[in-house]
Design an enzyme around this catalytic site. Structure first.
Site, mmCIF file in Angstrom:
data_model
loop_
_atom_site.group_PDB
_atom_site.id
_atom_site.type_symbol
_atom_site.label_atom_id
_atom_site.label_comp_id
_atom_site.label_asym_id
_atom_site.label_seq_id
_atom_site.Cartn_x
_atom_site.Cartn_y
_atom_site.Cartn_z
ATOM 1 N N HIS A 112 0.799 -1.231 0.000
ATOM 2 C CA HIS A 112 0.000 0.000 0.000
ATOM 3 C C HIS A 112 0.831 1.279 0.000
ATOM 4 O O HIS A 112 0.509 2.253 0.677
ATOM 5 C CB HIS A 112 -0.951 0.009 1.185
ATOM 6 C CG HIS A 112 -2.071 -0.996 1.091
ATOM 7 N ND1 HIS A 112 -2.512 -1.496 -0.112
ATOM 8 C CD2 HIS A 112 -2.841 -1.590 2.052
ATOM 9 C CE1 HIS A 112 -3.512 -2.347 0.110
ATOM 10 N NE2 HIS A 112 -3.724 -2.416 1.419
ATOM 11 N N HIS A 186 -10.045 2.232 0.328
ATOM 12 C CA HIS A 186 -9.894 1.120 1.258
ATOM 13 C C HIS A 186 -10.899 1.170 2.405
ATOM 14 O O HIS A 186 -10.542 0.888 3.564
ATOM 15 C CB HIS A 186 -8.458 1.080 1.805
ATOM 16 C CG HIS A 186 -8.005 -0.270 2.249
ATOM 17 N ND1 HIS A 186 -8.465 -0.873 3.395
ATOM 18 C CD2 HIS A 186 -7.123 -1.146 1.691
ATOM 19 C CE1 HIS A 186 -7.885 -2.052 3.545
ATOM 20 N NE2 HIS A 186 -7.060 -2.237 2.513
ATOM 21 N N GLU A 321 -11.954 -3.658 -2.972
ATOM 22 C CA GLU A 321 -11.029 -2.652 -3.484
ATOM 23 C C GLU A 321 -10.849 -2.815 -4.994
ATOM 24 O O GLU A 321 -10.279 -3.802 -5.444
ATOM 25 C CB GLU A 321 -9.679 -2.777 -2.788
ATOM 26 C CG GLU A 321 -9.737 -2.806 -1.276
ATOM 27 C CD GLU A 321 -8.510 -3.452 -0.683
ATOM 28 O OE1 GLU A 321 -7.384 -3.151 -1.144
ATOM 29 O OE2 GLU A 321 -8.660 -4.285 0.227
#
Length: 358
Positions: A112, A186, A321
């Protein structure tokens, strides 16, 4: 901004962080009272309230009361993720004849965006008028070398909330040099209301014939495997928890579902439906991206105190996502996830909410 006016993005100071930075939040609501609040820290969705079959509103995203809690959060509640969502194997990739090394914040991989991704940045924000109605646009400059990635990237995320309870998210980005690029939203969803218990009885459908198996470090093996005959078959809606405890190596590696589904079709299309039979709330996900990461909150921290002081134990919320594939910089057979001066990025994801009768 006019406080309380329906359909107008209302801005207010949320909190001043320990380092002196001021975090602001914006509220968008339609005539029914449904709507969301977002903040400039991480371009994060703080709350999203939608009606059940009886018209009662509930907040269906997990999160916290204070901005400082999001700075400490390691589960990325509600944030926009970048510069590269999901994992990059070994924190390394090659591009344009050069090797790049990133932080391995999810050993042995990068996750991420690295140690300080887009979720921990203070974005610039403005209320805007979109074709769908009022919205908020967040913009951010990610400098060359940011977390080890090449190129200066200018990125924007725009949230718009419609009269019929559609959350429209538009992403756009440009770069002065080639760079891996993959953003996602997210939020964790519990359509019965955040903090109300397990989502294993939610029903989920995903329009995917195949998915990406992973190795022991959650990096795709490179195989694109059929879902037929596996616990990963969501082509027909089923309870999320029906097969999650099956004797399956992939489920064991993720502690549940934490896998990318390969979406069929092209352009903006409906790719998933999540429904809570008890409340009647349904969420329809549409995107123009090639992948959907299903994460069943397998490692949420039960000790973390969320909104209303409620804990979020494992599997109490689900993330859906929309994104490119994990480790795309190292797997050329995957759809390219690279931004460049002659290749700007633009994408749309829609989370549409409705309620159904008994």
């Amino acid at each position: 901004m006019i406080a309380g006016q329906i359909g107008v993005a209302r801005e207010e100071l949320f909190e001043t962080l320990e380092d002196g930075r001021e975090v602001s939040r914006w509220t968008l609501r339609n005539a029914s009272g449904a709507g969301l609040t977002v903040m400039d820290l991480g371009a994060t969705i703080l709350t999203l309230e939608v009606p059940d079959r009886d018209g009662r509103l509930a907040d269906v995203v997990t999160g916290f009361h204070r901005a400082a809690d999001y700075m400490r959060d390691t589960a990325y509640h509600g944030a926009v993720i970048g510069r590269f969502a999901n994992r990059i194997a070994g924190g390394r990739f090659a591009l344009g004849g050069r090797d790049y090394v990133l932080a391995t914040n999810n050993p042995p991989n990068t996750l991420h965006g690295g140690q300080s991704g887009f979720d921990k940045r203070l974005w610039q924000a403005e209320a805007i008028q979109t074709s769908a109605g009022e919205g908020v646009r967040f913009t951010l400059v990610s400098p060359a070398g940011d977390e080890g990635f090449p190129g200066e990237v200018h990125v924007s995320t725009t949230y718009a909330w419609t009269a019929d309870n559609h959350l429209i998210i538009d992403y756009a980005a440009t770069s002065d040099a080639p760079s891996p690029f993959n953003v996602t939203q997210h939020s964790y969803w519990n359509l019965a209301g955040a903090g109300s218990g397990s989502v294993m009885d939610h029903h989920l459908a995903i329009a995917a014939e195949t998915y990406l198996p992973v190795d022991g470090t959650m990096i795709p093996t490179g195989e694109i495997a059929p879902v037929a005959g596996t616990p990963f078959d969501f082509r027909t809606a089923k309870p999320v928890g029906r097969d999650i405890e099956a004797a399956d190596e992939q489920l064991a590696r993720g502690g549940g579902y934490d896998h990318t589904f390969v979406l069929g079709g092209e352009g903006l299309r409906e790719v998933a439906v999540l429904a809570d039979p008890q409340s009647g709330r349904r969420m329809i996900v549409s995107t123009d991206l090639p992948g959907l990461q299903l994460y069943t909150g397998n490692f949420l921290d039960p000790a973390a105190s969320g909104k209303q002081g409620r804990p979020y134990p494992p599997r109490s919320a689900i993330a859906l996502e929309t994104q490119f594939f994990p480790d795309s910089p190292n797997q050329p057979q995957f759809p390219p996830a690279v931004i460049a001066p002659d290749r700007p990025f633009a994408s749309r994801t829609i989370y549409a909410f409705e309620s159904e009768a008994v």
